[in-house]
Design a protein around this motif. Structure first.
Motif, PDB file in Angstrom:
ATOM      1  N   GLY A  84       0.818  -1.214   0.000  1.00  0.00           N
ATOM      2  CA  GLY A  84       0.000   0.000   0.000  1.00  0.00           C
ATOM      3  C   GLY A  84       0.847   1.257   0.000  1.00  0.00           C
ATOM      4  N   ALA A  87       2.075   1.717  -3.471  1.00  0.00           N
ATOM      5  CA  ALA A  87       0.990   2.242  -4.307  1.00  0.00           C
ATOM      6  C   ALA A  87       0.781   3.735  -4.060  1.00  0.00           C
ATOM      7  CB  ALA A  87      -0.299   1.469  -4.027  1.00  0.00           C
ATOM      8  N   PHE A  91       1.027   6.276  -7.076  1.00  0.00           N
ATOM      9  CA  PHE A  91      -0.225   6.850  -7.578  1.00  0.00           C
ATOM     10  C   PHE A  91      -0.670   8.128  -6.881  1.00  0.00           C
ATOM     11  CE2 PHE A  91      -0.659   2.257  -8.577  1.00  0.00           C
ATOM     12  CZ  PHE A  91      -0.607   2.392  -9.954  1.00  0.00           C
TER      13      PHE A  91
END
Length: 99
Positions: A84, A87, A91
């Motif tokens: 996570g 990510a 992003f």
């Protein structure tokens, strides 16, 4: 030589030096988080997330050998937390790096 992810993730906790190293890394990351966050007033959420991830992985290895399922859940939690973080870096870096 085939392997199963379930056999690796839910294996017996290894103990020994490995969890001590992980907890030491977690402690250093927490010290860096406090240093950057409190003393320099620079938010560093990524250090906190990494510290918790290493602490979860270290806790999984400190468990008794008969606690395979609990160790597996802690390992999976650490892996998901760190994935996570990756990510978020890829992003949505503005959440982590608001400096």
């Amino acid at each position: 030589m085939s392997f199963n992810i379930r056999d690796i993730v839910f294996s017996e906790p290894s103990g020994g030096l490995y969890p001590i190293i992980q907890f030491t890394i977690s402690l250093f990351l927490l010290v860096f988080y406090v240093y950057y966050g409190i003393l320099l007033d620079v938010p560093s959420l990524n250090l906190l997330i990494m510290a918790v991830g290493f602490a979860l992985a270290g806790a999984a290895e400190f468990l008794p050998t008969e606690r395979r399922r609990t160790a597996g859940v802690l390992r999976v939690s650490a892996i998901l937390l760190l994935i996570g973080l990756l990510a978020l870096i890829v992003f949505a870096p503005e959440i982590l790096f608001r400096g």
